[in-house]
Design an enzyme around this catalytic site. Sequence first.
Site, mmCIF file in Angstrom:
data_model
loop_
_atom_site.group_PDB
_atom_site.id
_atom_site.type_symbol
_atom_site.label_atom_id
_atom_site.label_comp_id
_atom_site.label_asym_id
_atom_site.label_seq_id
_atom_site.Cartn_x
_atom_site.Cartn_y
_atom_site.Cartn_z
ATOM 1 C CG ASP A 208 -0.057 -40.895 75.253
ATOM 2 O OD1 ASP A 208 0.245 -39.698 75.006
ATOM 3 O OD2 ASP A 208 -0.681 -41.230 76.276
ATOM 4 C CG ASP A 251 -2.617 -43.500 72.038
ATOM 5 O OD1 ASP A 251 -3.130 -44.321 72.830
ATOM 6 O OD2 ASP A 251 -2.540 -42.282 72.281
#
Length: 338
Positions: A208, A251
């Site tokens: 991420d 994300d």
Amino acid sequence: MARVEIVGTAHAAAVDAGLALAMAERARLVARMRKSEMRYRMLADYSQDLVLRVRADGKRLYVSPSAKEVMGWEPDELLGLELNVVHPDDRAMRQQVMDRVVASGQPGTATYRVLHKDGHYVWVESVARLIPSVDGDGTMDIILAARDVSLRVAAEQALHKSQLELEKQARVDSLTGLANRRQFDERLALAVARSQRPGLPVALLYLDIDHFKQINDSHGHGIGDQVLQVFAERLVGCVRAGDLAARLGGDEFVVLVEDAQLPQAAEAIARKLVATMGDEIVVDDIRVRATTSIGIAYCPFQTSVPTLTAAADAALYGAKHAGRHTWQLVTVEGPQKQ
């Protein structure tokens, strides 16, 4: 002697009468055929469908006036034209149908493209059937009745394209163009199933964007979305063609490597990702640093989806705990049964 002559004369008369009857019957049959031909010709002349009569070798014998409306050609032009008006990609299929009609005597239907006089192609649906030759010599011609189905084909093609687009949308992340969670889940399940066989290790990378919430809070979600798009582009540039890169949401990204014979292969991908993501992202003159933390689960044995994903998640947590902008690897030890 006179009696013999009388008998011979009677026999000859009987033969002549038989021939006369046969010839008269043949004449009647030919007349009926010609009358039927005239009726057919009249119907064909006034039909909105394109009607052709061709010999078995393909030579055109009759073309209905509707050829002008359907194909732009005058009937006489098509009769004298040696050009094969069937689209090159459709000729083999259309010829197979014609051959089956001739061999079986049964009607056959085909949909293909024919050349319009102005150069474009028209989709037609054609029914072919055998008909006795007008010459009455026992041979057979082929009648083709075709209608313009271009609008129908265009609608079918549009529907097919729409279905493909819907399928793509169901399997692709709309923001980044990467595979979405659904496609990832399908590929991961297949990879785990293959891992039941020896010699097929699998590596799973969870990653991420470090402090992505701060990027959104500082610059807005519009900038955040553009950062996600650039991040995805860089991600694709760091993995191989056979690896699956996907966005799971927000994300959160993942890379599935199905042929990593050694853990170092997965680490090489992670190393490249960390280095690449270290470069700033420039969006609307705003400079954003979007580094990444990566957790790698490597399993050389048979495993299960929960075991593999839990290991990758634990490795990602370890990378964050180690200061972010790095990676950690966890090896799943021993056979793990589902």
